[in-house]
Enzyme design. Structure first.
Site, PDB file in Angstrom:
ATOM      1  N   HIS A 168     -67.976 -15.430 -26.103  1.00 56.11           N
ATOM      2  CA  HIS A 168     -66.507 -15.513 -26.170  1.00 56.11           C
ATOM      3  C   HIS A 168     -65.827 -15.260 -24.824  1.00 56.11           C
ATOM      4  O   HIS A 168     -64.690 -15.677 -24.618  1.00 56.11           O
ATOM      5  CB  HIS A 168     -65.981 -14.528 -27.223  1.00 56.11           C
ATOM      6  CG  HIS A 168     -64.646 -14.884 -27.803  1.00 56.11           C
ATOM      7  ND1 HIS A 168     -63.649 -15.542 -27.093  1.00 56.11           N
ATOM      8  CD2 HIS A 168     -64.131 -14.670 -29.034  1.00 56.11           C
ATOM      9  CE1 HIS A 168     -62.588 -15.704 -27.872  1.00 56.11           C
ATOM     10  NE2 HIS A 168     -62.864 -15.188 -29.057  1.00 56.11           N
ATOM     11  N   ASP A 383     -64.801 -35.420 -33.087  1.00 55.10           N
ATOM     12  CA  ASP A 383     -65.483 -36.616 -33.605  1.00 55.10           C
ATOM     13  C   ASP A 383     -66.604 -37.034 -32.650  1.00 55.10           C
ATOM     14  O   ASP A 383     -66.356 -37.393 -31.507  1.00 55.10           O
ATOM     15  CB  ASP A 383     -64.428 -37.739 -33.738  1.00 55.10           C
ATOM     16  CG  ASP A 383     -64.998 -39.048 -34.254  1.00 55.10           C
ATOM     17  OD1 ASP A 383     -66.229 -39.149 -34.472  1.00 55.10           O
ATOM     18  OD2 ASP A 383     -64.199 -39.992 -34.427  1.00 55.10           O
TER      19      ASP A 383
END
Length: 462
Positions: A168, A383
Site C-alpha cells: 500500500h 477491461d
C-alpha cells in the site's frame, strides 16, 4: 446465500515467476512521499476482479487471459518501472524504491469452477480466497520483496479471476486503478497508457521547516486500557447490501436539516453507531471513525493527472461511546460531515510534517472504525479485453495490520438489478449478531437499540 459460503473448488497453480519490464528501465533510487510511507500503509492490500468469458466470435481458446495479461504486464512495467523494484528503508524510517527491474510476482492458475457457481453474491468474503491470491512464502514483506503479486486463474467456463496484492505504500485506490487501467489498455493492444504515470512524490513531502498546523486526532497515541483492540480469533466476515430502499430507510431517521447529506455520510454514521453498539464498549471510552478522503482535487493547483502515489487523509470523528450510542443518528452524522470538510491542502501538508516530526506513526486503531469509499474508484471498469468486471474491488474487509478495523464501500448490483453499495464488515462473532439486529432495527425505521435475534432482510453473504 449459504450456497456461496460452502463453495469448494480446487485451484492448480504453476510455480510463481517474476515478470520484469520488456525493455531496459532506469536503475535509480526513488523516494516515496511522506504521506506514502506512514506506518499505517506498510501492509499488503488485496484486490480481486472476476471476468466472464468472451462473447464475440473470436475463438475464445486462442484468447488465453494468462498469456494476454502476462505479456501486457511486462510492457506496462516499462512505464511503471518502480513496481518492478524493491522497497528499502533509510535514515529516519524514510522509504524509497530501488528500481532494480527485478519484476513483479506472477502466478498462472486454473480452477475447476465456473463463474456461475459463485452464485449471485459476487461479494466478499470470497470462498477459497487464499487459493485465488496465493501468499507465496517469503513474498509478503514490506522491504526487499515484490511490490506487486498478481494471480490470474482461468475458470472452467472460459472466464477468469484476476487477483492482485499490492504494497500500500506504493499507491492508493486511485493510483492502483490507474495502473490496472493501463495494464488493461496494453492488454487490448495500446502501445502506451492513455494517462502517463507521474511519480513526483516530492509534491507530498514535508515542508522545511516542518510545522503541524492542523489537529490530527487520527494519530493520537491511545492506550488500549480494556483490551478493546478487536480479538483476532473468532472473527466473522459478512457483507451487507445497501440499495435505494435501504438508503431511503436510513435517510428517514435523519432530522430534516441534515437530509441533504450524501449516502456516504448517512451510511458511515449508521454503521459507526451500530458497530459501536454491537461491541458494547464502556460508555466513557472514546470511540472514533476514520473516513478516507482522496485529497487530489483539494490542492491548488491539483496534483498532476497521472500521479499514482497515496494522496488521501484519514480525518477522524470522535466522541464517547455513550454519546454515540445514546444520541439519535443525527449526532453521528454531524460529526462525520464535519470531518470530511477538514481535509484541505494545508491539512495534507500538516500530515506530511507530522510524519517526519513524529517518526511516521500508525493511525489510532484502539476503538476505531475506518471506512473507505471505493464506489467511484473504477475497479469494475478495468477491461483486459473481456469487458468490464462482474465484480471488481477489495478482496475483503478488515484488511491492514489490525484485522477488523476497516470496511470498504464497494459498488454492487444485486440480483434484482438494483445498483447499490456492498459493505464487508469484520467483527467478533458475539458482536456480529448484535450488529445485524442493530442494522435491521434501523432499516425498519425503528431507531432504538434493538438487541434481539431479528432476521436481517438485507442480503448478506452468509
Amino acid at each position: 446465500m449459504a450456497h456461496q459460503e460452502s463453495l469448494v473448488f480446487t485451484v492448480t497453480r504453476q510455480s510463481p515467476e517474476l515478470i520484469s519490464p520488456s525493455k531496459p528501465t532506469p536503475h535509480e533510487y526513488k523516494l516515496l512521499s511522506d504521506i506514502d510511507d506512514q506506518e499505517g500503509l506498510r501492509f499488503q492490500i488485496p484486490v480481486i476482479q472476476f471476468y466472464s468469458k468472451k462473447n464475440d466470435f473470436v475463438d475464445a481458446r486462442k484468447m488465453d487471459p494468462v498469456k494476454v495479461i502476462r505479456e501486457a504486464l511486462s510492457k506496462t512495467l516499462v512505464f511503471y518501472y518502480p513496481f518492478a523494484g524493491r522497497l528499502r528503508e533509510g535514515a529516519g524510517r524514510k522509504m524509497g524504491v530501488d528500481c532494480t527491474g527485478e519484476g513483479v510476482m506472477f502466478i498462472e492458475a486454473d480452477a475447476d469452477v465456473t463463474l456461475e457457481e459463485f452464485g449471485d453474491a459476487l461479494q466478499p468474503p470470497f470462498p477459497c480466497l487464499e487459493e485465488l491470491l496465493f501468499d507465496v512464502p517469503g513474498s509478503a514483506g514490506v522491504f526487499d520483496s515484490p511490490v506487486l503479486l498478481i494471480q490470474v486463474t482461468r475458470l472452467k467456463c472460459g472466464g477468469f479471476i484476476f487477483a492482485l496484492r499490492l504494497n500500500h505504500t506504493m499507491c492508493d485506490a486511485a493510483g492502483l486503478v490507474q495502473f490496472m487501467t493501463a495494464l488493461g489498455e496494453i492488454a487490448r493492444g495500446a502501445s502506451a497508457p492513455s494517462i502517463p504515470p507521474v511519480w513526483q512524490r516530492e509534491l507530498l513531502n514535508a515542508r522545511d521547516p516542518q510545522r503541524i498546523t492542523c489537529t490530527h486526532r487520527e494519530y493520537d497515541e491511545v492506550a488500549d486500557t480494556n483490551g478493546t483492540i478487536i480479538p483476532l480469533d473468532d472473527m466473522v466476515h459478512r457483507s451487507f447490501f445497501f440499495g435505494p430502499t435501504e438508503i431511503h430507510a436510513l435517510r428517514q431517521l435523519i432530522p430534516p436539516h441534515l437530509r441533504k447529506c450524501s449516502s456516504f455520510e448517512v451510511l458511515t454514521a449508521c454503521l459507526w453507531r451500530s458497530r459501536t453498539r454491537s461491541l458494547q464498549p464502556d460508555p466513557q471510552e472514546e470511540v472514533r471513525v476514520l473516513c478516507i478522503v482522496n485529497a487530489r482535487a483539494r490542492f491548488n493547483p491539483p496534483l498532476p493527472v497521472g500521479y499514482y502515489g497515496n494522496a488521501f487523509a484519514f480525518p477522524v470523528a470522535l466522541t464517547t461511546a455513550g454519546k454515540l450510542c445514546q444520541n439519535p443518528i443525527g449526532y453521528a452524522l454531524e460529526l462525520v460531515r464535519k470531518t470530511k470538510e477538514d481535509v484541505t491542502e494545508e491539512y495534507m501538508r500538516s500530515v506530511a510534517d507530522l510524519m517526519v516530526l513524529k517518526g511516521r506513526p500508525h493511525f489510532t486503531v484502539v476503538r476505531t472504525y475506518l471506512v473507505s469509499d471505493v464506489t467511484r474508484a473504477g475497479f469494475g471498469d478495468v477491461d483486459f479485453g473481456w469487458g468490464k468486471a462482474a465484480y471488481g474491488g477489495p478482496a475483503k474487509g478488515g484488511v491492514g495490520a489490525i484485522p477488523g478495523v476497516a470496511s470498504f464501500y464497494i459498488p454492487f448490483k444485486n440480483k434484482k438489478g438494483e445498483n447499490g453499495i456492498v459493505v464487508p464488515v469484520c467483527l467478533p462473532a458475539f458482536a456480529m449478531e448484535r450488529f445485524v439486529a442493530e442494522l435491521d432495527g434501523m432499516l425498519k425505521k425503528n431507531d432504538q437499540s434493538v438487541i434481539d435475534n431479528t432476521s436481517l432482510h438485507i442480503t448478506s453473504a452468509l
